[in-house]
Design a protein around this motif. Structure first.
Motif, PDB file in Angstrom:
ATOM      1  N   VAL A  13     -15.331 -44.841   6.629  1.00  0.00           N
ATOM      2  CA  VAL A  13     -14.408 -44.173   7.563  1.00  0.00           C
ATOM      3  C   VAL A  13     -12.989 -44.691   7.355  1.00  0.00           C
ATOM      4  CG1 VAL A  13     -13.866 -43.804  10.001  1.00  0.00           C
ATOM      5  CG2 VAL A  13     -16.258 -43.875   9.257  1.00  0.00           C
ATOM      6  N   SER A  14     -12.062 -43.781   7.039  1.00  0.00           N
ATOM      7  CA  SER A  14     -10.676 -44.183   6.796  1.00  0.00           C
ATOM      8  C   SER A  14      -9.940 -44.387   8.111  1.00  0.00           C
ATOM      9  CB  SER A  14      -9.943 -43.129   5.967  1.00  0.00           C
ATOM     10  OG  SER A  14      -8.579 -43.509   5.913  1.00  0.00           O
ATOM     11  N   LEU A  15      -9.493 -45.621   8.328  1.00  0.00           N
ATOM     12  CA  LEU A  15      -8.778 -45.948   9.566  1.00  0.00           C
ATOM     13  C   LEU A  15      -7.345 -45.443   9.574  1.00  0.00           C
ATOM     14  CD1 LEU A  15     -10.010 -49.538  10.493  1.00  0.00           C
ATOM     15  CD2 LEU A  15     -10.791 -47.348  11.404  1.00  0.00           C
ATOM     16  N   LEU A  16      -6.902 -44.872   8.437  1.00  0.00           N
ATOM     17  CA  LEU A  16      -5.552 -44.301   8.394  1.00  0.00           C
ATOM     18  C   LEU A  16      -5.383 -43.237   9.485  1.00  0.00           C
ATOM     19  CD1 LEU A  16      -3.011 -44.551   6.585  1.00  0.00           C
ATOM     20  CD2 LEU A  16      -3.877 -42.604   5.284  1.00  0.00           C
ATOM     21  N   ALA A  17      -6.478 -42.583   9.823  1.00  0.00           N
ATOM     22  CA  ALA A  17      -6.410 -41.513  10.823  1.00  0.00           C
ATOM     23  C   ALA A  17      -6.726 -42.016  12.240  1.00  0.00           C
ATOM     24  CB  ALA A  17      -7.382 -40.393  10.436  1.00  0.00           C
ATOM     25  N   ALA A  18      -6.943 -43.315  12.385  1.00  0.00           N
ATOM     26  CA  ALA A  18      -7.260 -43.854  13.722  1.00  0.00           C
ATOM     27  C   ALA A  18      -6.014 -43.840  14.607  1.00  0.00           C
ATOM     28  CB  ALA A  18      -7.774 -45.289  13.574  1.00  0.00           C
ATOM     29  N   ASP A  19      -6.221 -44.075  15.893  1.00  0.00           N
ATOM     30  CA  ASP A  19      -5.098 -44.211  16.831  1.00  0.00           C
ATOM     31  C   ASP A  19      -4.728 -45.694  16.857  1.00  0.00           C
ATOM     32  OD1 ASP A  19      -3.430 -44.516  18.991  1.00  0.00           O
ATOM     33  OD2 ASP A  19      -4.512 -43.071  20.249  1.00  0.00           O
ATOM     34  N   PHE A  20      -3.581 -46.044  16.250  1.00  0.00           N
ATOM     35  CA  PHE A  20      -3.235 -47.459  16.098  1.00  0.00           C
ATOM     36  C   PHE A  20      -2.905 -48.140  17.427  1.00  0.00           C
ATOM     37  CE2 PHE A  20      -3.348 -48.525  11.604  1.00  0.00           C
ATOM     38  CZ  PHE A  20      -3.716 -47.290  11.104  1.00  0.00           C
ATOM     39  N   GLY A  21      -2.657 -47.338  18.442  1.00  0.00           N
ATOM     40  CA  GLY A  21      -2.458 -47.912  19.782  1.00  0.00           C
ATOM     41  C   GLY A  21      -3.779 -48.354  20.399  1.00  0.00           C
ATOM     42  N   PHE A  22      -4.871 -47.852  19.843  1.00  0.00           N
ATOM     43  CA  PHE A  22      -6.206 -48.171  20.370  1.00  0.00           C
ATOM     44  C   PHE A  22      -7.122 -48.541  19.195  1.00  0.00           C
ATOM     45  CE2 PHE A  22      -4.210 -45.405  23.447  1.00  0.00           C
ATOM     46  CZ  PHE A  22      -4.499 -46.023  24.661  1.00  0.00           C
ATOM     47  N   LEU A  23      -6.598 -49.384  18.331  1.00  0.00           N
ATOM     48  CA  LEU A  23      -7.317 -49.677  17.088  1.00  0.00           C
ATOM     49  C   LEU A  23      -8.672 -50.343  17.344  1.00  0.00           C
ATOM     50  CD1 LEU A  23      -7.120 -49.384  14.063  1.00  0.00           C
ATOM     51  CD2 LEU A  23      -5.827 -51.515  13.958  1.00  0.00           C
ATOM     52  N   ALA A  24      -8.701 -51.295  18.277  1.00  0.00           N
ATOM     53  CA  ALA A  24      -9.968 -51.998  18.556  1.00  0.00           C
ATOM     54  C   ALA A  24     -11.015 -51.009  19.061  1.00  0.00           C
ATOM     55  CB  ALA A  24      -9.739 -53.104  19.580  1.00  0.00           C
ATOM     56  N   ARG A  25     -10.581 -50.044  19.874  1.00  0.00           N
ATOM     57  CA  ARG A  25     -11.511 -49.022  20.384  1.00  0.00           C
ATOM     58  C   ARG A  25     -12.067 -48.186  19.224  1.00  0.00           C
ATOM     59  NH1 ARG A  25      -8.660 -43.936  22.800  1.00  0.00           N
ATOM     60  NH2 ARG A  25      -8.446 -43.694  20.532  1.00  0.00           N
ATOM     61  N   ASP A  26     -11.190 -47.804  18.289  1.00  0.00           N
ATOM     62  CA  ASP A  26     -11.638 -46.963  17.172  1.00  0.00           C
ATOM     63  C   ASP A  26     -12.534 -47.747  16.202  1.00  0.00           C
ATOM     64  OD1 ASP A  26     -10.332 -44.902  18.372  1.00  0.00           O
ATOM     65  OD2 ASP A  26      -8.761 -44.675  16.861  1.00  0.00           O
ATOM     66  N   VAL A  27     -12.235 -49.025  16.026  1.00  0.00           N
ATOM     67  CA  VAL A  27     -13.102 -49.868  15.179  1.00  0.00           C
ATOM     68  C   VAL A  27     -14.487 -49.976  15.831  1.00  0.00           C
ATOM     69  CG1 VAL A  27     -13.460 -52.229  14.319  1.00  0.00           C
ATOM     70  CG2 VAL A  27     -11.214 -51.145  14.095  1.00  0.00           C
TER      71      VAL A  27
END
Ligand code: DX5
Ligand code: ZN
Length: 225
Positions: A13-27
């Motif tokens: 899963v590419s984290l480039l598309a994650a929400d960096f304001g909520f990175l821990a949540r997306d991880v």
């Protein structure tokens, strides 16, 4: 990471598309999903016309990631930072053919730092240029978009390149995994696995989905055509 000639069907899963304001949540979403790896896109604004993130962000991801970090370096002079990427948590480190005149040396250095070594090919770079190094590689990354941005359209010619990569790996009886990166979603995943891919990367398709974990499950369950 080891494969004979069976397909692996892994998802990174590419984290480039994650929400960096909520990175821990997306991880954490990825931790709890059926995905296999975290794909970490590092861009320097020189090799590609975009800048993503570097070591502090990688280290923050590593703190909460329960799956391997599959790090894709879109940077010039990657040889200067191998130990730093190892320290930041990379388990698989992939460099671009187009940035490495001394490829054999850098691939061996990545491995002696204790990481798996990958080689990425831009869409216009022929697969046969990897012929003299394929036996040294843990992973061959076929780019299916021009690197630099998420959310681009899959280049159809990549399917032929995946088949050629598979032929090369079989010809040399090696265990290299084929990873494919760019423009992949639940619609085309099956076709790409069927062409010979072992690992698919997906960013935008997953993070723009209203139910990300379910979307990951759909991609993992994609049956071969
Ligand atoms: C592009 C990156 C890709 C990108 C994939 O340069 O290497 O990993 O994040 O994103 P999607 O799945 O949105 O094409
Ligand atoms: Zn990538």
């Amino acid at each position: 990471m080891i494969r004979t000639f069976e397909q692996m069907n892994l998802l990174s899963v590419s984290l480039l598309a994650a929400d960096f304001g909520f990175l821990a949540r997306d991880v954490e979403m990825v931790n709890l999903s059926e995905a296999d790896w975290f794909h970490i896109d590092v861009m320097d604004g020189v090799f590609v016309p975009n800048i993503s993130f570097g070591f502090p962000v990688m280290k923050a991801v590593k703190k909460c990631a329960l799956k391997p970090l599959d790090v894709h370096l879109m940077i010039t002079k990657p040889e200067l930072y191998l130990d730093d990427f190892k320290d930041a948590g990379a388990e698989i480190l992939t460099v671009h053919y187009e940035t490495c005149p001394h490829l054999n040396s850098i691939i061996n250095k990545i491995k002696s730092c204790g990481m798996k070594a990958g080689l990425a090919l831009n869409p216009h770079t022929p697969v046969n240029l990897a012929e003299n190094i394929i036996h040294e590689l843990d992973l061959l990354l076929v780019m299916s978009v021009n690197p630099g941005f998420g959310g681009q359209k899959f280049i159809d010619h990549s399917l032929r390149k995946i088949e050629q990569a598979k032929e090369l790996i079989i010809k040399h009886s090696c265990k290299t995994l084929i990873e494919v990166d760019g423009g992949i979603d639940a619609q085309n995943a099956s076709q790409i696995y069927s062409a010979g891919a072992d690992v698919l990367v997906a960013g935008n398709a997953i993070f723009s989905s209203p139910n990300q974990k379910e979307y990951i499950q759909r991609m993992k369950n994609t049956s071969k055509r």
